[in-house]
Design an enzyme around this catalytic site. Structure first.
Site: not given
Length: 510
Positions: A30, A36, A152, A156, A187-189
């Site tokens: 989210g 995203h 990014k 992972q 970009f990162s949450s």
């Protein structure tokens, strides 16, 4: 298709059972951002599959309860972003539904020890175990055809790829390059946690990584101590900064062409990561195989698909064979041969139908070199030491800066032994004879009996594989592809897919 929001695993299973298409899956936690959005729009643009996005803040991958509690939650905005960018369905489960306490079928997995013990795994113990557990659970529930992941989170991505291979899932990973804001920051949450000054710190860090990449292009080396010192002088709190092999995540070796410079920093209480890929030269694909295995056709199509230079080394040997025959050159005379080779020029030019013409000493010999007359002598001429030395030198000159796909019989073993991808393309003698017969019939230049053609191919195989200099053989690290029963496009797709898994998308776009 009607847009749908699914909140329960049982609902998901029912929806999945009634679905008539394959699934493109985009897993997220989210707080969706431009990165995203790129994942969703890429999935939407590639095929007609159903695009499913999940939103689940996985508690198993957080280091502390405080970090989990403070993770940004913007569910209404996320739903709007997902649907407007091409998602057809959104799965939003809760923790109890994902990890039922009495359900013994839930597998709590361990990430690859090799891949999870470097970079973020040094301080985030158990984090990647949590990632593997939730991804495995989601993949089992959703059964997607394609999985879209951002580069990014490179470590992972590698760990999930390893998981899919270990569990033998028939799922294709489609990586999407790191998306960056106008100031160069990925970009990162977590960027929403940053103050203006902390954002400036992150910008400095990302910019210094990019500067290091520019320096590497020129000097082919990185001074980690100097770079660390420079970052610390700007009050950047470094958790780690490593120069590693991009796939094993082990210390980079001197013969590694592609590497990764990756780091994690602390901006206030927020931990952020970034990386750049470094290259000494652009990637090379080496395609070897016996005569008639389809190397030339397939190599041309791969070069076009990946926007790489096509190097037809076989045409170079055929061109020299044509010249020797035309000029009646006695290639047994070594002293004469050396003089002749020094005065030979072989070049490739694009023609009006977007194909390559071959020129030797200003003669266009594209059609002539494919005759049976030349096929009958090329193996003998290509086994001459002076000829091979001359052409290997010429081929390596062309490949100095990389960015090409080359085909032949010793490309992966002799010409480009450090190629990033080596393919050994082969087919049965019957299959190769059929292809060659169709090619000759299409040209209408020669009549030849099918069995005679098989014998010529068998003879060529023997000559190529038993010659003393650079014999035809599969390189130890080459991937063998038997093409019987596959169309040309299917073989091209297989090789392109392998390339996409071996070469980061960020590099391919440079």
């Amino acid at each position: 298709m009607n847009k749908i929001i699914i909140r329960k695993t049982e609902e998901l299973k029912e929806w999945r059972r009634n679905l008539q298409s394959d699934i493109n899956f985009i897993p997220t936690m989210g707080n969706l951002h431009d990165g995203h959005q790129k994942l969703i729009s890429t999935a939407q643009s590639l095929n007609c599959n159903t695009n499913l996005l999940s939103i689940f803040v996985n508690p198993l991958q957080f280091d502390s309860k405080e970090d989990l509690k403070s993770y940004p939650k913007t569910i209404d905005k996320d739903i709007e972003i997902a649907f407007s960018n091409g998602a057809d369905a959104i799965f939003i489960p809760n923790v109890t539904d994902m990890y039922p306490k009495k359900n013994k079928s839930i597998s709590y997995l361990k990430a690859s020890k090799e891949l999870s013990s470097a970079l973020c795994g040094l301080t985030r113990v158990g984090h990647f175990d949590g990632v593997c557990t939730v991804v495995y659970r989601l993949l089992k529930l959703i059964q997607p055809k394609n999985l879209f992941l951002g580069e990014k989170d490179w470590q992972q991505l590698l760990i999930i790829k390893n998981l899919i291979e270990e569990k033998k899932f028939n799922i294709k990973i489609i990586p999407v390059p790191t998306q960056r804001d106008s100031d160069g920051v990925p970009f990162s949450s977590r960027n929403k946690h940053l103050s203006k000054n902390e954002r400036k710190t992150l910008k400095l860090f990302s910019n210094e990584l990019e500067n290091a990449k520019i320096i590497f292009k020129k000097d082919k080396k990185i001074d980690l101590k100097q770079l660390t010192k420079k970052l610390k002088s700007k009050n950047i709190s470094i958790e780690y900064l490593e120069h590693l092999h991009p796939y094993s995540l082990k210390k980079v070796q001197s013969n590694d062409n592609i590497s990764i410079l990756a780091g994690a920093i602390k901006c206030g209480k927020t931990r952020l990561i970034d990386h750049v890929f470094l290259m000494k030269r652009k990637p090379i694909i080496a395609i070897d195989g016996p005569a008639g295995s389809g190397k030339s056709t397939i190599t041309k199509l791969i070069a076009k698909e990946l926007n790489l230079l096509y190097l037809d080394t076989g045409a170079m040997y055929r061109a020299i064979s044509w010249l020797f025959k035309k000029e009646k050159i006695d290639y047994a005379e070594e002293s004469e041969l050396k003089k002749i080779l020094n005065n030979i020029s072989i070049i490739f030019k694009s023609n009006s139908i977007s194909q390559q013409d071959v020129f030797i000493n200003n003669f266009c010999v594209t059609e002539e070199i494919r005759s049976q007359e030349i096929s009958a002598i090329v193996s003998k001429i290509s086994s001459i030491k002076k000829v091979r030395e001359f052409l290997v030198y010429e081929q390596r000159k062309i490949g100095q800066s990389g960015g090409l796909v080359a085909e032949g019989r010793d490309i992966g073993t002799t010409v480009f032994p450090n190629a990033e991808l080596k393919i050994f393309l082969t087919a049965s003698i019957d299959e190769r004879a059929k292809r060659r017969k169709s090619e000759l019939d299409l040209r209408g230049t020669e009549e030849i009996d099918f069995n005679q053609l098989k014998e010529l191919i068998r003879k060529r195989d023997f000559e190529d594989s038993t010659r003393k200099i650079s014999p035809l053989k599969k390189a130890n690290d080459a991937i063998e592809l038997l093409t019987d029963g596959y169309s040309i496009n299917e073989v091209v797709e297989k090789i392109v897919n392998i390339y996409n898994l071996k070469i980061p998308k960020e590099i391919q776009l440079e």
